[in-house]
Design a protein around this motif. Structure first.
Motif, PDB file in Angstrom:
ATOM      1  N   GLN A 101      40.712  10.586 -66.299  1.00 52.98           N
ATOM      2  CA  GLN A 101      40.971  11.187 -67.607  1.00 52.98           C
ATOM      3  C   GLN A 101      39.945  10.725 -68.633  1.00 52.98           C
ATOM      4  N   ALA A 102      39.615   9.439 -68.617  1.00 50.30           N
ATOM      5  CA  ALA A 102      38.626   8.911 -69.565  1.00 50.30           C
ATOM      6  C   ALA A 102      37.272   9.582 -69.362  1.00 50.30           C
ATOM      7  N   ALA A 103      36.869   9.751 -68.104  1.00 46.38           N
ATOM      8  CA  ALA A 103      35.586  10.392 -67.807  1.00 46.38           C
ATOM      9  C   ALA A 103      35.592  11.851 -68.253  1.00 46.38           C
ATOM     10  N   GLN A 104      36.722  12.528 -68.087  1.00 47.70           N
ATOM     11  CA  GLN A 104      36.828  13.926 -68.507  1.00 47.70           C
ATOM     12  C   GLN A 104      36.717  14.061 -70.022  1.00 47.70           C
ATOM     13  N   VAL A 105      37.348  13.145 -70.747  1.00 48.11           N
ATOM     14  CA  VAL A 105      37.273  13.172 -72.213  1.00 48.11           C
ATOM     15  C   VAL A 105      35.835  12.945 -72.674  1.00 48.11           C
ATOM     16  N   LEU A 106      35.158  11.982 -72.067  1.00 50.21           N
ATOM     17  CA  LEU A 106      33.764  11.711 -72.417  1.00 50.21           C
ATOM     18  C   LEU A 106      32.874  12.913 -72.096  1.00 50.21           C
ATOM     19  N   ALA A 107      33.147  13.564 -70.961  1.00 50.77           N
ATOM     20  CA  ALA A 107      32.364  14.741 -70.576  1.00 50.77           C
ATOM     21  C   ALA A 107      32.572  15.877 -71.574  1.00 50.77           C
ATOM     22  N   GLU A 108      33.801  16.067 -72.023  1.00 49.05           N
ATOM     23  CA  GLU A 108      34.087  17.128 -72.993  1.00 49.05           C
ATOM     24  C   GLU A 108      33.432  16.829 -74.335  1.00 49.05           C
ATOM     25  N   ASN A 109      33.453  15.568 -74.745  1.00 47.48           N
ATOM     26  CA  ASN A 109      32.789  15.189 -75.994  1.00 47.48           C
ATOM     27  C   ASN A 109      31.287  15.461 -75.919  1.00 47.48           C
ATOM     28  N   ALA A 110      30.697  15.149 -74.771  1.00 52.00           N
ATOM     29  CA  ALA A 110      29.266  15.407 -74.588  1.00 52.00           C
ATOM     30  C   ALA A 110      28.985  16.902 -74.647  1.00 52.00           C
ATOM     31  N   PHE A 111      29.849  17.698 -74.024  1.00 53.29           N
ATOM     32  CA  PHE A 111      29.659  19.151 -74.030  1.00 53.29           C
ATOM     33  C   PHE A 111      29.708  19.705 -75.453  1.00 53.29           C
ATOM     34  N   GLN A 112      30.645  19.214 -76.251  1.00 48.84           N
ATOM     35  CA  GLN A 112      30.766  19.709 -77.620  1.00 48.84           C
ATOM     36  C   GLN A 112      29.524  19.378 -78.443  1.00 48.84           C
TER      37      GLN A 112
END
Length: 269
Positions: A101-112
């Motif tokens: 979950q932490a990695a997914q949140v970081l990935a989404e932040n990077a995408f934004q």
């Protein structure tokens, strides 16, 4: 103490090369359109072509974020595991749901953050389209080709600076390549450090020591060698968030942190 850049440089270079190719394609479409700026149908086709390129850019962003960020986060976990092993700690942890979950949140932040690039380019293309269309109308009224001056100005700007107009949180302006590299370097560093911090806290350790190196900038200098509390629960130490807020781990920062054990103050399970 691991050098964050050793794990992230390959991922950063992969994204930067992708963006360089996209920028070349966009500049090619723009320059072709600027040479024929008095043809509305050609300008409309230019907009459609660049919109298609931007869609490919977004898809590439998503792929990079969902692949690169979890990989670098995992390296952060491994970094913490090595620290704990050196400290004689027996590990009983893997890449569980919390880390996923932490990695997914970081990935989404990077995408934004990368999505900002596509939005800025889209606005710039619309600005060029609208201004040339307006000049075409004006030229028809006054009887000469005013669009040529506008097109020449845009061509000169693109030749000199490439695609520009990207602003970071401090208000600093970047071109497309440097902004992309800055975002990639910042987000991969964050993923690596967050993976390390999450693993240490998971194993009951709250304190880390900031690395030191020669030539540290003014923002980082006060924090070199400092002991920080990851969660803020260990009294008597500044927190990791306080250090970040003061400028530590800025874009292109070379600092990292390692496990620090204070037997009197470490959080107990």
């Amino acid at each position: 103490m691991a050098d964050v850049r050793r794990f992230s440089d390959a991922e950063i270079n992969r994204l930067v090369k992708f963006y360089e190719q996209v920028e070349r394609e966009i500049l090619d479409r723009l320059n072709r359109a600027l040479l024929r700026g008095n043809q509305t149908e050609y300008l409309e086709q230019m907009k459609k072509n660049i919109e298609a390129i931007l869609q490919q850019l977004r898809e590439g962003n998503r792929t990079w974020c969902t692949e690169a960020i979890p990989r670098v986060y995992t390296e952060g976990l491994k970094n913490a595991d090595a620290m704990l092993k050196d400290a004689g700690v027996t590990l009983k942890a893997g890449f569980g749901a919390i880390h996923q979950q932490a990695a997914q949140v970081l990935a989404e932040n990077a995408f934004q953050r990368l999505e900002d690039v596509a939005q800025v380019i889209g606005r710039q293309v619309n600005d060029i389209y609208r201004e040339l269309a307006l000049e075409n109308v004006r030229g028809t009224v006054v009887g000469y080709d005013t669009w040529k001056q506008t097109a020449r100005r845009y061509r000169e700007q693109l030749a000199e600076r490439g695609v520009t107009g990207f602003k970071d949180r401090t208000g600093r302006m970047w071109n497309m390549r440097t902004y992309t590299e800055m975002v990639a370097r910042t987000t991969t560093m964050e993923a690596h450090l967050q993976g390390t911090a999450n693993r240490l806290v998971e194993q009951g350790h709250d304190l880390v020591k900031v690395s030191t190196h020669l030539g540290a900038c003014e923002l980082c200098q006060p924090w070199q060698g400092k002991i920080l509390s990851i969660t803020g629960k260990t009294k008597g130490y500044p927190t990791l968030e306080e250090a970040k807020a003061a400028g530590l781990f800025h874009p292109n920062c070379r600092h990292a942190y390692g496990l620090y054990i204070d037997l009197d103050k470490e959080i107990k399970d």
